[in-house]
Motif scaffolding. Structure first.
Motif: not given
Length: 774
Positions: A205-219
């Motif tokens: 029930q998880g996901s794989v995201v790219s590093l840049q997408d993760a920084i954008g979402q976490l920001g």
């Protein structure tokens, strides 16, 4: 009906620092650390009660519980931060993490088992939300065949796995269940590992995201999760017979910045003390006598009534308080149109029927639906709690949703709260048909419900939804607060986040909804401007000439007449004031202001009688009669300037007493600076008034009293350090002290008590700020 309490979360972040990660540039690894930093910041701001742990995989150090049990297993896995409440210490620990090319290959499967063990030991069977984040490039060889044990343990606990991929292939993000390809020897190691994580994350029930997408979402900004608590539980009373059990929750509330606490720099820099908080003691002084402290038993509250202050003691305050009984009483109903929107005050509350009470829900639901159909609202009287709670008059506005019926509550104003401002009427404004059409087209073209589109559902969505717009001041404040906490020595604060600038200046981004809105409405806006041409009106009010009190011809004018003149008298007076002013008279007044201190009382009175006006009397007021401890230097100067009466001797005696008192009553060096200023001004005044002997005698007294002992700091650090010594014969002919004697006077030698020392008995001075400290 109500939102359950936010579930506490236990999260473990596995940060890959192994051999493969060391081959990337430093900027890539800094982005990985930034992703972890953003998670820490998000937790501190939004969910500070959550727990977080950080594990380094591929580290040169080994530090974990499973390795302690078996030294041959789980190597090169370092628990940087055990699972605990999220704190700034985690950010400080993270800032020191580096990655080197000679690090060991990362064993993420072993690290996953360590994470499962940490979560199990911390959460046991308690109600936790459990998550594992893995930040990796998946470049090192993994023991995927040994993954079943760790994955099964996490799945049993209900944990989810999320992977933040560094340089992951975009082609694999849309693929699922590719585990069978990971055994293909033709695929590179990195591709096999990527497919493995995509497959396992989908199962967990998880996901794989790219590093840049993760920084954008976490920001992205997030608001703090708040548990909904009731502000009222009781009955909605309708007459004497009907009572409906209801609960009230607060739905909107103003979020304020946290209050800053005052800390002591001395305590912060000292290792002996841990608590740097400052205790504030307030001291009150009389207005008529600024040096006289007013004790607690002599103070009383007072309310302003007109120009007077009316005192109220504690007994009066208790009698003034209104005591009401907790209740919600329905007063009646009225049409919605009778309650203007601007009458809605304060925060918004929501009123629900008591949970698990079917009868209460049925009764309240019927009332909500009936009011909605009739387009009416209910007027109620609300008292939140027994005692001193202020009664509120408000309205209940019906709200119907598919699965719930309830009321919104807003406070209504009393007559004193309404501001009725008169404005010009638009009744006489005539609009043409083309002008009305231009206005309607402009409104329709700038409708924010027709700009942005949801691609998945192919429908328009609201562009500026309140629940998605965050306060830029709050967000930037917490960014600065976090930066200063992690980097206390950095003098610069971080720049404003681009996401904040996007809210503040939507026109600066070409991709923002505002830019699209301006483009789509350009033609309508142009038509509107053509229909309503604007032109600048010249300013008619000319600048008034400067007015001077001495230009008033009416000699009877006084300050007491201000504010009580009739309208006709004020107009006549203003006409007089606006007469041309004689420039020579202006220059004469300025010279008068400079020379007034050198004039005697008789001369001033004579001048005042010749010129007239109360302003001359003001020049004679506030003349110093004594020296107080609030501003002794100013009082001393004023007394020396007096020419109507000789106050030199009195001024010198009083300032000597003030200096001695300031030194003795000082807490530490609190008043030493003020005492030093007094000594310097006394020396200057004695030189000017040729009272050299009095100053030199006083200096001998100071040396005798304060050159040794617990007050010697004043003598050494203020007088000796600044070379304030006796007045010498070079400075005044009336002195017999040589320059060398003045230098020797400041040296630490024993001196004999003078044969004659003028002692002045301390008088009880009303202008004394130390009176009640002893």
């Amino acid at each position: 009906m109500t939102t359950p309490a936010p579930q506490k979360e236990a999260m473990v972040i596995l940060l890959d620092v192994g051999k493969s990660m060391g081959l990337h540039s430093n900027e890539v690894f800094q982005d990985c650390k930034k992703a972890v930093e953003l998670m820490i910041k998000m937790k501190i701001r939004a969910t500070p009660k959550d727990e977080l742990g950080i594990v380094l995989v591929g580290s040169q150090n080994t530090e974990n519980e499973l390795n302690n049990e078996d030294e041959d297993e789980y190597k090169n896995i370092q628990v940087l931060c055990p699972i605990s409440n999220v704190s700034l210490d985690m950010s400080r620990e993270l800032s020191e993490v580096t990655v080197e090319p000679n690090n060991k290959p990362s064993q993420l499967i072993d690290a996953l088992q360590v994470a499962a063990d940490m979560i199990k030991a911390r959460t046991r069977t308690l109600k936790y939300k459990r998550r594992v984040f893995i930040i990796t490039d998946a470049g090192d060889t993994m023991k995927t065949k040994n993954a079943e044990k760790a994955l099964a343990a996490l799945k049993k606990m209900g944990a989810t796995i999320n992977v933040i991929g560094v340089n992951f292939k975009q082609d694999y993000f849309d693929q699922e269940n590719k585990m069978d390809q990971s055994d293909d020897d033709e695929l590179p190691t990195k591709d096999k590992n990527e497919l493995f994580w995509h497959s396992e994350c989908s199962k967990m029930q998880g996901s794989v995201v790219s590093l840049q997408d993760a920084i954008g979402q976490l920001g992205l900004f997030r608001s703090k999760k708040v548990r909904e608590t009731t502000t009222y539980r009781g009955h909605l009373e309708i007459g004497d017979e009907l009572k409906i059990k209801v609960w009230i929750y607060k739905k909107t509330d103003s979020t304020k910045l946290p209050a800053a606490n005052r800390l002591s720099k001395i305590s912060l820099n000292s290792e002996a003390t841990k608590d740097a908080k400052i205790k504030i003691d307030r001291t009150y002084f009389a207005t008529e006598d600024p040096d006289l402290e007013v004790p607690l038993d002599k103070r009383v509250k007072a309310y302003k009534y007109g120009k007077n202050l009316v005192p109220f003691n504690e007994a009066d305050d208790k009698m003034l308080s209104y005591h009401a009984t907790k209740c919600i009483l329905l007063l009646g109903f009225t049409d919605e149109k009778n309650v203007p929107r601007h009458y809605l005050m304060s925060e918004t509350y929501a009123m629900y029927a008591q949970p698990d009470d079917a009868n209460a829900y049925t009764a309240l639901s019927a009332l909500v639906r009936a009011l909605a159909e009739l387009e009416k609202v209910a007027i109620i009287r609300l008292v939140m709690r027994d005692g001193n709670s202020e009664p509120k008059m408000g309205l209940l506005y019906p709200c119907i949703k598919p699965d719930l019926n309830f009321f919104y509550f807003n406070t209504l104003p009393y007559a004193e709260d309404i501001r009725s401002y008169p404005f010009a009427s638009f009744k006489n404004v005539q609009l043409s048909e083309s002008q009305l059409n231009a206005a309607q087209e402009l409104i329709q073209s700038m409708d924010m419900m027709t700009v942005e589109k949801d691609e998945e559902e192919d429908t328009f969505v609201e562009s500026l939804k309140t629940s998605h717009v965050y306060n830029p001041i709050n967000q930037h404040f917490y960014d600065c607060l976090h930066h200063r906490a992690v980097n206390p020595q950095d003098s610069e604060l971080p720049p404003v986040d681009p996401q904040i600038l996007k809210y503040c200046y939507p026109e600066s981004s070409l991709s923002s909804f505002y830019s699209e809105l301006i483009k789509s409405s350009a033609e309508s806006l142009s038509n509107f401007c053509n229909e309503f041409p604007l032109k600048e009106e010249p300013t008619k009010t000319a600048a008034k000439k400067r007015k001077y009190w001495f230009a008033v011809e009416d000699q009877s004018l006084s300050l007491a007449s201000y504010g009580v003149q009739q309208e006709q008298e004020e107009q006549e007076q203003e006409a007089v004031l606006e007469k041309p002013v004689d420039e020579e008279l202006v220059r004469a007044a300025k010279r008068l202001k400079e020379d007034v201190e050198r004039m005697s009382e008789e001369e001033l009175r004579q001048l005042a009688s010749e010129k007239g006006g109360a302003a001359f009397d003001a020049l004679l007021g506030d003349r110093a009669e004594k020296i107080g401890t609030v501003n002794p230097v100013r009082d001393f100067k004023d007394m020396l300037k007096r020419r109507d009466v000789d106050m030199v001797d009195k001024a010198i005696q009083e300032i000597q007493l003030i200096v001695t008192k300031l030194i003795k009553d000082s807490i530490g060096d609190q008043y030493y600076s003020k005492a030093y200023d007094c000594v310097v001004e006394l020396r200057s005044g004695c030189l000017k008034e040729e009272e050299v002997g009095k100053f030199n005698t006083f200096m001998n007294q100071l040396k005798l009293q304060f050159s040794t002992g617990k007050r010697s700091e004043f003598w050494d650090n203020y007088l000796v350090k600044n070379k304030v010594s006796l007045i010498t014969e070079d400075e005044s002919a009336s002195s017999s002290v040589t320059g060398q004697e003045a230098k020797d006077f400041l040296k630490p030698t024993e001196i004999e008590k003078p044969d004659v020392v003028q002692e002045v008995e301390e008088e009880t001075d009303g202008d004394d700020m130390f009176g009640d400290l002893e």
